[in-house]
Structures are given as C-alpha cells and as structure tokens.
Motif scaffolding. Structure first.
Motif, PDB file in Angstrom:
ATOM      1  N   ARG A  73      39.644 -12.946 -36.811  1.00  0.00           N
ATOM      2  CA  ARG A  73      39.662 -12.800 -38.101  1.00  0.00           C
ATOM      3  C   ARG A  73      39.949 -13.738 -39.211  1.00  0.00           C
ATOM      4  O   ARG A  73      39.435 -13.390 -40.167  1.00  0.00           O
ATOM      5  CB  ARG A  73      40.738 -11.512 -38.315  1.00  0.00           C
ATOM      6  CG  ARG A  73      41.044 -10.919 -39.631  1.00  0.00           C
ATOM      7  CD  ARG A  73      41.637  -9.525 -39.640  1.00  0.00           C
ATOM      8  NE  ARG A  73      43.236 -10.002 -39.228  1.00  0.00           N
ATOM      9  CZ  ARG A  73      43.770  -9.534 -38.170  1.00  0.00           C
ATOM     10  NH1 ARG A  73      43.094  -8.223 -37.652  1.00  0.00           N
ATOM     11  NH2 ARG A  73      44.941  -9.711 -37.795  1.00  0.00           N
ATOM     12  N   ASP A  84      47.254 -14.344 -45.267  1.00  0.00           N
ATOM     13  CA  ASP A  84      47.222 -13.898 -46.731  1.00  0.00           C
ATOM     14  C   ASP A  84      48.542 -14.227 -47.214  1.00  0.00           C
ATOM     15  O   ASP A  84      48.873 -13.895 -48.405  1.00  0.00           O
ATOM     16  CB  ASP A  84      47.146 -12.202 -46.695  1.00  0.00           C
ATOM     17  CG  ASP A  84      45.592 -11.925 -45.949  1.00  0.00           C
ATOM     18  OD1 ASP A  84      44.612 -12.790 -46.410  1.00  0.00           O
ATOM     19  OD2 ASP A  84      45.623 -10.938 -45.629  1.00  0.00           O
ATOM     20  N   ALA A 127      59.552  -0.075 -42.982  1.00  0.00           N
ATOM     21  CA  ALA A 127      59.563  -1.639 -43.271  1.00  0.00           C
ATOM     22  C   ALA A 127      61.082  -2.052 -42.952  1.00  0.00           C
ATOM     23  O   ALA A 127      61.305  -3.337 -42.595  1.00  0.00           O
ATOM     24  CB  ALA A 127      59.442  -1.938 -44.693  1.00  0.00           C
ATOM     25  N   SER A 132      50.008  -5.487 -33.267  1.00  0.00           N
ATOM     26  CA  SER A 132      50.491  -4.582 -33.996  1.00  0.00           C
ATOM     27  C   SER A 132      51.808  -4.808 -34.781  1.00  0.00           C
ATOM     28  O   SER A 132      51.790  -4.399 -36.216  1.00  0.00           O
ATOM     29  CB  SER A 132      50.708  -3.358 -33.179  1.00  0.00           C
ATOM     30  OG  SER A 132      49.527  -2.646 -32.676  1.00  0.00           O
ATOM     31  N   TYR A 186      52.442  -8.003 -36.045  1.00  0.00           N
ATOM     32  CA  TYR A 186      51.783  -8.709 -36.821  1.00  0.00           C
ATOM     33  C   TYR A 186      51.204  -7.871 -38.041  1.00  0.00           C
ATOM     34  O   TYR A 186      51.581  -8.310 -39.150  1.00  0.00           O
ATOM     35  CB  TYR A 186      50.915  -9.572 -36.436  1.00  0.00           C
ATOM     36  CG  TYR A 186      51.753 -10.965 -35.443  1.00  0.00           C
ATOM     37  CD1 TYR A 186      52.476 -11.882 -36.277  1.00  0.00           C
ATOM     38  CD2 TYR A 186      51.498 -11.173 -34.247  1.00  0.00           C
ATOM     39  CE1 TYR A 186      53.041 -12.865 -35.746  1.00  0.00           C
ATOM     40  CE2 TYR A 186      52.012 -12.100 -33.474  1.00  0.00           C
ATOM     41  CZ  TYR A 186      52.951 -13.172 -34.137  1.00  0.00           C
ATOM     42  OH  TYR A 186      53.645 -14.102 -33.534  1.00  0.00           O
ATOM     43  N   ARG A 187      50.472  -7.077 -37.697  1.00  0.00           N
ATOM     44  CA  ARG A 187      49.808  -6.055 -38.682  1.00  0.00           C
ATOM     45  C   ARG A 187      50.848  -5.446 -39.512  1.00  0.00           C
ATOM     46  O   ARG A 187      50.621  -5.512 -40.795  1.00  0.00           O
ATOM     47  CB  ARG A 187      48.710  -5.226 -37.938  1.00  0.00           C
ATOM     48  CG  ARG A 187      47.453  -5.639 -37.742  1.00  0.00           C
ATOM     49  CD  ARG A 187      46.508  -4.441 -37.623  1.00  0.00           C
ATOM     50  NE  ARG A 187      46.812  -3.678 -36.248  1.00  0.00           N
ATOM     51  CZ  ARG A 187      46.576  -3.905 -35.089  1.00  0.00           C
ATOM     52  NH1 ARG A 187      45.659  -5.051 -34.933  1.00  0.00           N
ATOM     53  NH2 ARG A 187      46.929  -3.064 -34.052  1.00  0.00           N
ATOM     54  N   GLN A 188      51.944  -4.968 -38.982  1.00  0.00           N
ATOM     55  CA  GLN A 188      52.876  -4.301 -39.908  1.00  0.00           C
ATOM     56  C   GLN A 188      53.645  -5.266 -40.592  1.00  0.00           C
ATOM     57  O   GLN A 188      54.011  -4.873 -41.973  1.00  0.00           O
ATOM     58  CB  GLN A 188      53.944  -3.620 -39.059  1.00  0.00           C
ATOM     59  CG  GLN A 188      53.238  -2.327 -38.454  1.00  0.00           C
ATOM     60  CD  GLN A 188      54.176  -1.577 -37.441  1.00  0.00           C
ATOM     61  OE1 GLN A 188      55.620  -1.652 -37.885  1.00  0.00           O
ATOM     62  NE2 GLN A 188      54.018  -0.669 -36.690  1.00  0.00           N
ATOM     63  N   ARG A 240      52.448  -7.934 -42.014  1.00  0.00           N
ATOM     64  CA  ARG A 240      51.595  -8.119 -43.342  1.00  0.00           C
ATOM     65  C   ARG A 240      51.396  -7.308 -44.097  1.00  0.00           C
ATOM     66  O   ARG A 240      51.586  -7.180 -45.151  1.00  0.00           O
ATOM     67  CB  ARG A 240      50.060  -8.563 -42.673  1.00  0.00           C
ATOM     68  CG  ARG A 240      49.969 -10.160 -42.099  1.00  0.00           C
ATOM     69  CD  ARG A 240      48.457 -10.307 -41.822  1.00  0.00           C
ATOM     70  NE  ARG A 240      47.878  -9.314 -40.866  1.00  0.00           N
ATOM     71  CZ  ARG A 240      47.712  -9.541 -39.736  1.00  0.00           C
ATOM     72  NH1 ARG A 240      48.352 -10.709 -38.966  1.00  0.00           N
ATOM     73  NH2 ARG A 240      47.124  -8.921 -39.004  1.00  0.00           N
ATOM     74  N   ARG A 241      51.411  -5.928 -43.747  1.00  0.00           N
ATOM     75  CA  ARG A 241      51.201  -4.596 -44.394  1.00  0.00           C
ATOM     76  C   ARG A 241      52.782  -4.580 -45.208  1.00  0.00           C
ATOM     77  O   ARG A 241      52.518  -4.227 -46.499  1.00  0.00           O
ATOM     78  CB  ARG A 241      51.256  -3.663 -43.642  1.00  0.00           C
ATOM     79  CG  ARG A 241      51.168  -2.117 -44.227  1.00  0.00           C
ATOM     80  CD  ARG A 241      51.201  -1.039 -43.277  1.00  0.00           C
ATOM     81  NE  ARG A 241      51.433   0.196 -43.876  1.00  0.00           N
ATOM     82  CZ  ARG A 241      51.710   1.517 -43.205  1.00  0.00           C
ATOM     83  NH1 ARG A 241      51.863   1.368 -41.917  1.00  0.00           N
ATOM     84  NH2 ARG A 241      52.011   2.502 -44.056  1.00  0.00           N
ATOM     85  N   PHE A 242      53.879  -4.736 -44.689  1.00  0.00           N
ATOM     86  CA  PHE A 242      54.951  -4.660 -45.586  1.00  0.00           C
ATOM     87  C   PHE A 242      55.559  -5.914 -46.121  1.00  0.00           C
ATOM     88  O   PHE A 242      56.446  -6.252 -46.838  1.00  0.00           O
ATOM     89  CB  PHE A 242      56.164  -4.313 -44.706  1.00  0.00           C
ATOM     90  CG  PHE A 242      55.948  -3.080 -43.929  1.00  0.00           C
ATOM     91  CD1 PHE A 242      55.246  -1.768 -44.613  1.00  0.00           C
ATOM     92  CD2 PHE A 242      56.124  -2.952 -42.507  1.00  0.00           C
ATOM     93  CE1 PHE A 242      55.198  -0.587 -43.991  1.00  0.00           C
ATOM     94  CE2 PHE A 242      55.867  -1.565 -41.988  1.00  0.00           C
ATOM     95  CZ  PHE A 242      55.343  -0.657 -42.469  1.00  0.00           C
ATOM     96  N   GLY A 243      54.716  -7.176 -46.125  1.00  0.00           N
ATOM     97  CA  GLY A 243      54.798  -8.363 -46.907  1.00  0.00           C
ATOM     98  C   GLY A 243      56.157  -9.219 -46.230  1.00  0.00           C
ATOM     99  O   GLY A 243      56.864  -9.633 -46.917  1.00  0.00           O
TER     100      GLY A 243
END
Length: 667
Positions: free
Chosen positions: A551, A590, A624, A651, A653-655, A657-660
C-alpha cells in the motif's frame, strides 16, 4: 454567451446536412466532415465543456513501448523542432490512438496545460475531444490546421493546432506530430510557420526512421535541386543489390507510385517490388552501374515516366569488416537470467526487458530514463552481464557524485606529474578502465558542459587523451547512460549538448516507478532474500507486513524498499518480518508531516506516561478508548494487543490509523 452560441449554431448547421461534406483536400472540408462525425457518429454536443480524457500511467507506458524505436526517433524530432522554433507553441507527439506520448513547451504555460490537455497521457481522439488537430488528423490521414473556432467544443477555441501524420519506414501510421498554441495568433496566415514546420519535421522523422530501417540497403535520395540533396529526407527509395525497390517513403509513393502506366488495365502498379528501371527512364545496366558506384558525391539525373526530372544520390550501406567471424543478428542468447529476474508479471517491465534483450550486443548506445531509486544501475549491470562482454569490466560513474574539480581526471586519467598531488606514475581513467567492457554514466545530465565536449570526442573517435598526455589511447567499449532528468529540456536550457544527446540515446528504456509496478510482491520477496542472505539467515514477509508494503507509495522507489527491508531484518528477532518491524513512515504513511523526517525507529512505551498521558476515557464502550487502553496495558506491543483483541496485526494498525492513534514516541 453570444460567441459560444454562434459557434454552436455553425457546427449544428453543418452537422444537420443529410450527407457529410464531400471529401476534398481543402482544410475547410476536413473540418466540416469532422463536425458532421462528432454530432452524427459520436453524439457529441458542441455546447458542452470539454474536459481532457487522461489515460492511466500504465496505458501511457504501454503506448510508448508499442511504438518502440520509432518513439526514440520521434522524440528527437520534436526536440529539434522545439529547439529551433521555441515560440511556435507546444509540441506534442501522439500514438496512433491519439494518446499524447511526449510534449515540449514553455514552462510559463504549465498552469494551463493540464486544463488544455497538452500533457502526456491526454487522449485527443475525436470521440473524446471532438474536432481537433490530433484526432481529426487521425481520421483524415492528412496534415491539417484546426484554428480557434474550427474546434468542435467551444471551450477549445483558444487553441490553434497544426498537425501532420507520422509514418514509419514501412508506411505504417505511427501517430501525429502536433503544434498547439495557447496564446494563439489571430489568423491562419499568422500560423503558417507552425504548419510548415509541423509538416517538415514529420517528413524528417519519417526519413530518419526510413534510414535506420533500411541501413543495410542502398538508399536512393531524390529531389528537385542537386545542391539540397544532402538535406532532403522526404523522397527516398531503398534498393536491394539487384536494383529492386524494397522500400519507399510516403512522399515517394505519392509522387512515383502513380506514374507506372504499363499495367494492362491502365491502373497504377505498386511501387514496392518494381525494378528501378521500370520507374525511371534508365536501363538495367545503368542501374547496375549506379548500385556499384562507391562515390558519395556523385549526383545523378533521373527522368520519370511522365518526363519529370529529378536529381538523385546513392547512399551505400556500411561495408562489413573483412576479417573475423560476423555475429548472427537473428541469434537469441539463452543466458538472460540477470535481466529476467528484474521483473515478475508486470507488463511494462516485460516489454522493457524484451527490448533490452534485443539490444544486448547491438551497436546501439542505451539511455535509461527513470526516477531516482528505480534501479537504473541494476538494469545497466544486467545488460552487461547478459552481453558478450560479461567477462570484461563494468565501470559505473555517477556524474552527480564526483566533484567538478575531480571528474575530469577521474574520467580521462592523467600522466605522471600532471598536477600537484597526482600519483607519481599517473592514473588510468575510468573510461580507459572500461576498455573492452561497459561504461555506465549515471546522472549524465549533471556532467559539466566542457566535459561533455571531451566525452563526445571519446565516443566519436573511440580514443581517449589522458590529462597531460600527447598521444591518444584507443579504446573499445559500450556506453550505457542514465538520468532522472529530461535531457531535452537541458538542451533547450543550454545545459546539455544536443550532439552528445543523440550519440548517447540510440535507444531509450523507461524504468517505471515502483508505485506503478504490478510485480511489487516479486520485488519485495527478491530483495528480502538478497538482504537476508547478506546476514546469513532466511526470512519471510508476514501478511500484515506485506499489506503495508504493497500500500505504501514508495517515493524513494526500490532504494527505499531495500532500506526498509534491511531495517526490518535488523529489528525482527525471528525469521518472519511483521508490520511492527517496518519503519514508522511505512506503518503510518498518513501521519503528520512533522513525523516523516524522523526516520525508522522503535517503539519506546516507557515514554508514554511522561510525554503523552492518555486523555480521560469516560466511555469504556468507545472502540477508540478500548484500543488505547489495550495498547497502554501491553506497552504498545502490537503482537500482544492483536492477541488480546483477537485480531491480526494489520487490523490493529488499520484501527490505529482510523482513530488517529499515534505511538507515544512519535508525538
């Protein structure tokens, strides 16, 4: 708005005709036939706002590869055109489908080029862009001018375009040469220079392709003025040893193909395959004598069947060496492993490596174009290893890394006592060290101008003069050069010699950036094996790590990937590389820019309490909040967190990133 309404009415009036306008050669009928097609065949609306149709980078690369060597010749042609007439407009080169392959123009226009569709990748077929210089030239097969409101879409009336079709040596349609002006002239008359230059350079490009394709045949150059034959490239015939015509330029076919009148039905006989004595009023004996004359300055006078008098000169093919075994040009080498392992199932790289295999052991200088870190030197080494020179030296020179005060002595060498600090016995230069093998000139665009002149002499004369020496040293080598810069822009800016450019760029190979390649999994696994072998261990990539690696956009290309894997192998305690072992910028691409320069680093959970205390968590059901609490309990060990939550690492790591959520050491 009134002008746009007038334009709409004019177009629709022509399109409303029951039949398309008659097919005549004048420019107005060409434009009107195109308007008719756009409305009746393509259902386009002249009142709509035209937005450029931009092809993908893969489609652009495939188009460039498809036209092959012709693209290199045509690129040189548009470079010449823009150099000699930089004010005529923006010069575009397209493929047969109307996709812009390359463009040159004033940097002051950059803000408008994307909106106007004058950049590489834009598709100008009539189906997408209506009546325009490129798309209409493709349909009509002839040169034309599309000036201001002759464009179909009102949004394009600020453009003035002159186009000419391009043909290769065998007459195949290869694309369009186009000059498009944004700050346009006000009339057709003021645009006549651009139209003339467009047609002239279209003929020059075809002539250069013709000369390269038929270089092993006699070429008969024809013209109306004896004094100008040396620069005439539009009317040429290629002849075999017996005087039979095996090739003809498009101009020669038009002017000579219809003059053969001995067909019983009174129809023109194709020019290709005829004997020269059937086309001109000369005997086979005279043709035989002309073919065997070795004079390069002799001018001939030939008369056609309809008594047209033409001047002619013969260009003979180069004489092969008298001694030594000649290489078989059709032989295919079987030891291309070094090239084959550079790619997996990426279509662009497959095409590139196919061309590379064909260029191995050919007397063609190769130029490799690609972003920094794409592996230009790796490709150059693979070309060397795959060649008959594999057991000879491969000398790589980074022209940007050598100080300007040292580059001359390093390249050309010096004799004893040439300057203070020189070795007592002198030094053999890098060029001389590459004798018999391959000289790789990386970042050639950064070579100082005065050294470009010396390098050109070395490549032309095949001899080098060390500093302080009186005698030239003969050398025999193959040169591969590379750069991430556009050498043609450097030529326009006066920073690179044009004659050196053509000497180095016999063939250009475009290395795609890593982010655009479809075989990234192959590259990742291959580099991992190489780096693990250096450490004397075996390793594999975990699914969570592979997901992040696939990615990531890789601005540093293969070089950045190699460094990331090297870091991960050093951090991982076991044989499997997981996401937590990768550098921070890959795990959190990001994240705010202030973290991007920190480089790869490890988690340091002990800093959490002192630097970033967890905010008050009033809602224990907030996902979060739950994730933050779990991370803190496990001291930010991602493997432990994944186990506690019943998730995989990716998963987690994705969470995050999602929650900052950012690891505490990076806040």
């Amino acid at each position: 708005m009134r002008p746009n309404q007038d334009h709409f009415n004019r177009v629709m009036k022509v399109a409303a005709s029951p039949t398309p306008p008659a097919k005549t050669g004048d420019n107005a009928s060409i434009i009107h036939r195109s308007w008719f097609r756009c409305v009746n065949d393509f259902s386009l609306d002249p009142g709509q706002q035209h937005k450029p149709y931009i092809e993908t980078s893969d489609r652009l690369a495939q188009s460039r590869e498809r036209v092959g060597d012709f693209f290199n010749i045509a690129r040189a042609g548009i470079g010449q055109l823009f150099k000699h007439a930089p004010d005529v407009g923006y010069v575009l080169l397209t493929d047969p489908e109307g996709v812009v392959l390359d463009s040159l123009g004033s940097d002051s226009w950059d803000g408008s080029l994307g909106e106007a569709g004058l950049l590489a990748g834009a598709n100008w077929r009539e189906e997408y862009a209506g009546t325009n210089g490129i798309g209409t030239c493709i349909y009509e097969g002839s040169a034309l001018t599309c000036h201001h409101d002759e464009h179909f879409f009102a949004s394009n009336v600020s453009l003035s375009c002159d186009s000419a079709p391009l043909f290769d040596a065998t007459g195949n349609f290869m694309g369009v040469l186009n000059v498009s002006a944004l700050p346009t002239p006000t009339s057709h008359g003021n645009n006549s220079l651009a139209a003339y230059l467009t047609m002239l350079y279209g003929q020059i490009i075809e002539g250069a392709s013709f000369m390269r394709h038929f270089r092993s045949y006699c070429v008969l150059r024809l013209g109306t003025a004896s004094e100008l034959l040396e620069v005439c490239t539009d009317m040429m015939l290629a002849l075999d040893r017996d005087g039979n015509i095996v090739g003809a330029t498009s101009t020669a076919k038009r002017q000579l193909g219809g003059e053969i009148s001995d067909d019983p039905k009174g129809e023109a006989v194709p020019l290709i395959g005829r004997h020269l004595s059937e086309v001109f009023r000369c005997s086979p004996a005279e043709v035989w004598q002309m073919m065997r004359s070795q004079s390069t300055s002799e001018r001939l006078v030939l008369t056609t069947a309809d008594r047209q008098v033409l001047c002619a000169s013969v260009i003979h093919p180069p004489t092969p060496p008298r001694t030594g075994q000649q290489p078989n040009p059709t032989a295919v080498r079987s030891d291309y492993a070094a090239l084959s392992e550079l790619a997996g199932d990426d279509e662009r790289m497959t095409h590139l490596l196919d061309h590379a295999r064909r260029l191995v052991d050919k007397q063609v200088s190769i130029f490799i174009q690609g972003e920094t870190g794409t592996g230009k030197e790796v490709l150059a080494r693979a070309l060397h290893v795959s060649s008959a020179r594999a057991d000879k030296p491969f000398i790589a020179v980074n022209c940007a890394a050598l100080p300007e005060t040292l580059i001359e002595s390093e390249l050309f060498g010096y004799t004893a006592g040439t300057f203070t600090g020189a070795r007592s016995k002198g030094k053999k230069g890098l060029i001389q060290q590459a004798d018999g093998g391959t000289l790789f000139l990386d970042e050639i665009g950064d070579m100082p101008l005065h050294l470009q002149t010396r390098l050109l002499r070395v490549l032309s004369e095949r001899e080098v003069l060390p500093l302080g020496a009186d005698t030239h040293v003969p050398i025999e080598l193959t040169v591969i050069s590379a750069s991430h810069r556009d050498l043609r822009k450097l030529i326009v800016e006066g920073l690179f010699r044009e004659d050196l450019f053509y000497r180095l760029c016999g063939a250009t190979l475009f290395l795609p950036p890593l982010r655009d390649r479809q075989d990234r999994t192959h590259i990742i696994n291959r580099l991992l094996d190489q780096e693990a072998a250096q450490l004397g261990k075996s390793a594999r990539i975990g699914e969570d790590a592979m997901e992040l690696l696939m990615r990531y956009p890789w601005p540093g290309n293969v070089r950045e990937l190699r460094n990331a894997l090297r870091f991960a192998l050093a951090i991982a305690e076991k044989d499997t590389v997981h996401a937590e072992h990768l550098p921070y910028e890959i795990r959190f691409p990001d994240a705010p820019a202030k973290h991007a320069g920190a480089g790869p680093f490890l988690d340091a959970p002990q800093l959490w309490e002192t630097h970033t205390p967890l905010p008050a968590e009033t809602d224990e059901n907030d996902p979060a909040v739950k994730l933050k609490a779990c991370l803190r309990r496990n001291k930010w060990n991602i493997t432990a967190v994944a186990g506690e939550l019943g998730l995989c690492r990716s998963s987690v790591y994705r969470q995050m990133r999602r929650f900052g959520i950012v690891p505490p050491t990076h806040i």
